[in-house]
Every structure is written in structure tokens, then in C-alpha cells.
Scaffold this motif. Sequence first.
Motif, PDB file in Angstrom:
ATOM      1  N   UNK A 187      19.066  19.580  -4.434  1.00 56.23           N
ATOM      2  CA  UNK A 187      19.526  18.192  -4.321  1.00 56.23           C
ATOM      3  C   UNK A 187      18.667  17.365  -3.363  1.00 56.23           C
ATOM      4  N   UNK A 188      17.696  18.010  -2.720  1.00 60.54           N
ATOM      5  CA  UNK A 188      16.864  17.273  -1.757  1.00 60.54           C
ATOM      6  C   UNK A 188      15.571  16.798  -2.417  1.00 60.54           C
ATOM      7  N   UNK A 189      15.286  15.512  -2.267  1.00 57.07           N
ATOM      8  CA  UNK A 189      14.032  14.940  -2.769  1.00 57.07           C
ATOM      9  C   UNK A 189      13.188  14.486  -1.580  1.00 57.07           C
ATOM     10  N   UNK A 190      12.073  15.176  -1.321  1.00 53.58           N
ATOM     11  CA  UNK A 190      11.188  14.684  -0.255  1.00 53.58           C
ATOM     12  C   UNK A 190      10.534  13.371  -0.702  1.00 53.58           C
ATOM     13  N   UNK A 191      10.617  12.358   0.131  1.00 55.30           N
ATOM     14  CA  UNK A 191      10.035  11.062  -0.223  1.00 55.30           C
ATOM     15  C   UNK A 191       9.032  10.625   0.840  1.00 55.30           C
ATOM     16  N   UNK A 192       8.030   9.870   0.391  1.00 50.17           N
ATOM     17  CA  UNK A 192       7.011   9.358   1.296  1.00 50.17           C
ATOM     18  C   UNK A 192       7.230   7.861   1.481  1.00 50.17           C
ATOM     19  N   UNK A 193       7.104   7.395   2.711  1.00 52.10           N
ATOM     20  CA  UNK A 193       7.307   5.984   3.047  1.00 52.10           C
ATOM     21  C   UNK A 193       5.979   5.346   3.437  1.00 52.10           C
ATOM     22  N   UNK A 232       0.797  -1.234   0.000  1.00 49.87           N
ATOM     23  CA  UNK A 232       0.000   0.000   0.000  1.00 49.87           C
ATOM     24  C   UNK A 232       0.830   1.285   0.000  1.00 49.87           C
ATOM     25  N   UNK A 233       2.108   1.199  -0.410  1.00 54.44           N
ATOM     26  CA  UNK A 233       2.936   2.406  -0.424  1.00 54.44           C
ATOM     27  C   UNK A 233       2.810   3.213  -1.711  1.00 54.44           C
ATOM     28  N   UNK A 234       2.202   2.635  -2.724  1.00 49.62           N
ATOM     29  CA  UNK A 234       2.194   3.318  -4.022  1.00 49.62           C
ATOM     30  C   UNK A 234       1.269   4.534  -4.017  1.00 49.62           C
ATOM     31  N   UNK A 235       0.297   4.539  -3.113  1.00 52.30           N
ATOM     32  CA  UNK A 235      -0.723   5.592  -3.115  1.00 52.30           C
ATOM     33  C   UNK A 235      -0.121   6.969  -2.837  1.00 52.30           C
TER      34      UNK A 235
END
Lengths: 240, 240
Positions: B207-213, A237-240
Motif C-alpha cells: 500500500x506504500x507508494x514512494x513519491x518524488x517531490x 521541473x518536477x516532472x523529471x
Amino acid sequence: MIRLFIDQPLAPGTCLKLDEKQSHYLLHVMRLGPGDALLLFNGRDGEWRAVMQPAKKGAAGVEVAEQTKKQDVPPDLWLLFAPIKRGHGDLIAEKASELGASRLLPITTRRTVVGRVPVARYRSIATEAAEQCERLSVPEVEETQPLAKLLEKWDPKRVLLFCAEAGEAKPIVEVLQDLKPGPLAVLTGPEGGFVEDEFKLLRAKSYIRPVRLGPRVLRADTAAIAALTLVQALKGDWAA
Amino acid sequence: MIRLFIDQPLAPGTCLKLDEKQSHYLLHVMRLGPGDALLLFNGRDGEWRAVMQPAKKGAAGVEVAEQTKKQDVPPDLWLLFAPIKRGHGDLIAEKASELGASRLLPITTRRTVVGRVPVARYRSIATEAAEQCERLSVPEVEETQPLAKLLEKWDPKRVLLFCAEAGEAKPIVEVLQDLKPGPLAVLTGPEGGFVEDEFKLLRAKSYIRPVRLGPRVLRADTAAIAALTLVQALKGDWAA
């Protein structure tokens, strides 16, 4: 805001009495009083805002107000793990809950000579992690059972990713990318690894995919966390 | 077999004297004696089999025999983390080492009001994890520094994956798949999150990419472990 799991039906206007442990936490640790709000979830009815009522004989009471989140259907993802060291099992229960596993199955293997596996403590740790990570459900924690017995009644439609520390195995990303959608499980072995008989048993089952987790030798707890992360990120479920 | 990191040159026939801690471990904990074998690595010369010599004045001596593994070049992967709770920092140091991070940088942020960060203990934990997981190097552990100061001298060629618990962010898998090969770093915040000023600073850097986990709120230690896992599995050394 405080967020608690409660195994009671949640509907607008319902008044609920909390158990001793949660009452103590709300009244004496967090010092909530009448009118204070908190969030409740039960794994079935979504998440609800509730309002504290006056306590009665030491028991906290709440009135359920309005729904704040609809119930979701979490990924059908089991984790089979062989707890040996005390801290490792605790860590696995906490992290598996945060990573959205739906069911935790402690197993015994030929090399797990543990005394009593603290299933009740795992339940409590998994529940607390679910409360904090904003899950809408708590993973079921089963009683410990021997791996061989568990596999006897296994539904072959559930693919089991076996984190193999030795022998032939494909990189886990490759295996995940080739998988069709469906129920999944992850299996990590005990610290000492599996014995030869167990390897044979595991490699003979059509639903078991031996996977490799990189070039370093991961501890059992790290392997469990890493495998659950990859399943959720690539197939969950991380793709959302 | 016992496997130790030793900061001395390793070449065939060389005789080495071990320090007090390692001597105690080999002689009194593991009870090795003359003729017993062990493995050594120093992060530069690969892994070597060595043979115990008679101890002199309590110090263990070994003679280096033959190379068992060639030196590799580990992925250039840094981890920036804000340690708050004691156990969390220890766990991050252990798991980051197992997951092959090359450098650990404890940082302070506006919400990290820690006393002394136990950098020496992190070094010892990371070294022990490297010995056990069969790495050929030990991650460098830097002294603690403020995040803002660290970013002032940042090489913009090193992409920094910022595990954002709030605000706009892309799923980490998507970001990783679009990345060109090159040096990488992962940043996880303190338990209380970043303050608004820090968010602005972080979002202003190219250079910073905010990512969601994923959809759940991961603790800082879980986020660090999950992000390192995904970097290694998708862009690092797990593909082999």
C-alpha cells in the motif's frame, strides 16, 4: 557535505578567499581545517568540490577542485508577495527558495502598512535555503515596490497567477493545465486581502489569471507555498 | 466574524456555556458583549451563527441561532510526520489543518530522538487554524507512536504516499493521477531521513507508494505541505 553559495567565478585550480561570515562559519562553527572538502556554487558555473587551504588572518581560503554538477537553467518563476507579519515573510523566503522560485518580489499594497521590509534578511534566508536544498542558484530578492508600479512595467508575456481569496477565479490546476510554456509568476495578497480598487486593477490585466486554491481560506504564506508547489509539479521541473 | 470550534451539540435555540479559555478570548480579548454574534462549528452539525448572552461568573454564554453552513464530509486524508525541531512540528500542524488533512499522526522513527512530542500544542494549533480557514471540522491529532507499530495495524486499502528523499520513486503527480478514489495518507520522514531498515520496511508494503517531490531536497515540513497540496488539488476537494 557543507554547501555554500559564493559570488565568485568557479573554475578548476582557482583559489578563493571567503568573506567574514562564511569564514567564521567554516572555521569556527563547522571547524573545518586544511584539506577538508566542501561544495560551492555561484548560480552560473554549476557546483564544485573545493578543498580548504590554511586560513590567513582569519579568512578561510579554498582551492576549487572539480565540478560535481553542471549548471542548470532553473524555471523562470517569480513570486510576488506582500509581507505583513515578520515570521510569514521569512517563511515565504525560505520555502520559495526550496521550491525553486527564481525571483522574489516583496510588494506593498493598500493594506500593507509595514515598516521597513527586511529585504537583506530575506536574501540571507533564501540563500541558506538554496544551500541546503541543493539548488544551483539563489533566487534574486528585489527591493520592495508598490504592486501598481510593478504592474505598470510588466511584460504581458509573463502570466501572473493571482491567488484570489474572493471573487471569480478558476481552480489553479485547471488554469495550469491550459497554460502554454513560458515565464510565470505567482501573486499572493496581504493577510487582510486586497481592496476593491486593487481587485479592479488585477482583473483588468490580460496577463493575470485569478486562481482558486481550494475551499478553505489559506493564509498568505500557505497560499504562496501551495501555488509554487503546483506550478513546479505541473508546469515546472518536477516532472523529471 | 469570530469563528470558534466547540465540542458541544449545535441546534437552534440551544444555550451553551463556553470554557474558560474561549470565555477569556471572547470577553476580554475580543471584548464581545450581549447581542454580539459569532460563528460556531463542532465537526458534526455544520456552522451556526450564535449570539452572546450575559456572562455568568466569568463564563461566556451563547445562544445558537441559525445554521450558516451545512456539515461537509472532509477528504479522508492522514498525515504521518516525524517532528524533530519544535517550530517544524508547529508549522506542520497549522498547515495540515489549513490544507484539510483529517488526521495528524506524529510518529517516531529510528532517527527521531525527541523528548515529549507536544501533542496538546499541535491540537491547539490545528484547532486555531481550522477556525481561521473556515473548515467545518478539526483534524484529529493522535498520540505519538513508532512508525513500525503504526504500519502493523495499517488498513492496506489506505494508500500511503511516502515522500522519499532517496531511492526509487515516481513523480508524485504521476502517482496521484493513477490512483483510484479512496482513503489516502502522506508520510514525511524526519530531518535526518530514514535508516536502511526503515526503507526496506517501507518498500515492502504493497500500500506504500514512494513519491518524488521534484529535484530539490525539501525539508520535512515543506515536503508535508507540498504533498498535501498536491493530494487536495489533484484528488481532494479543490476541484469544486
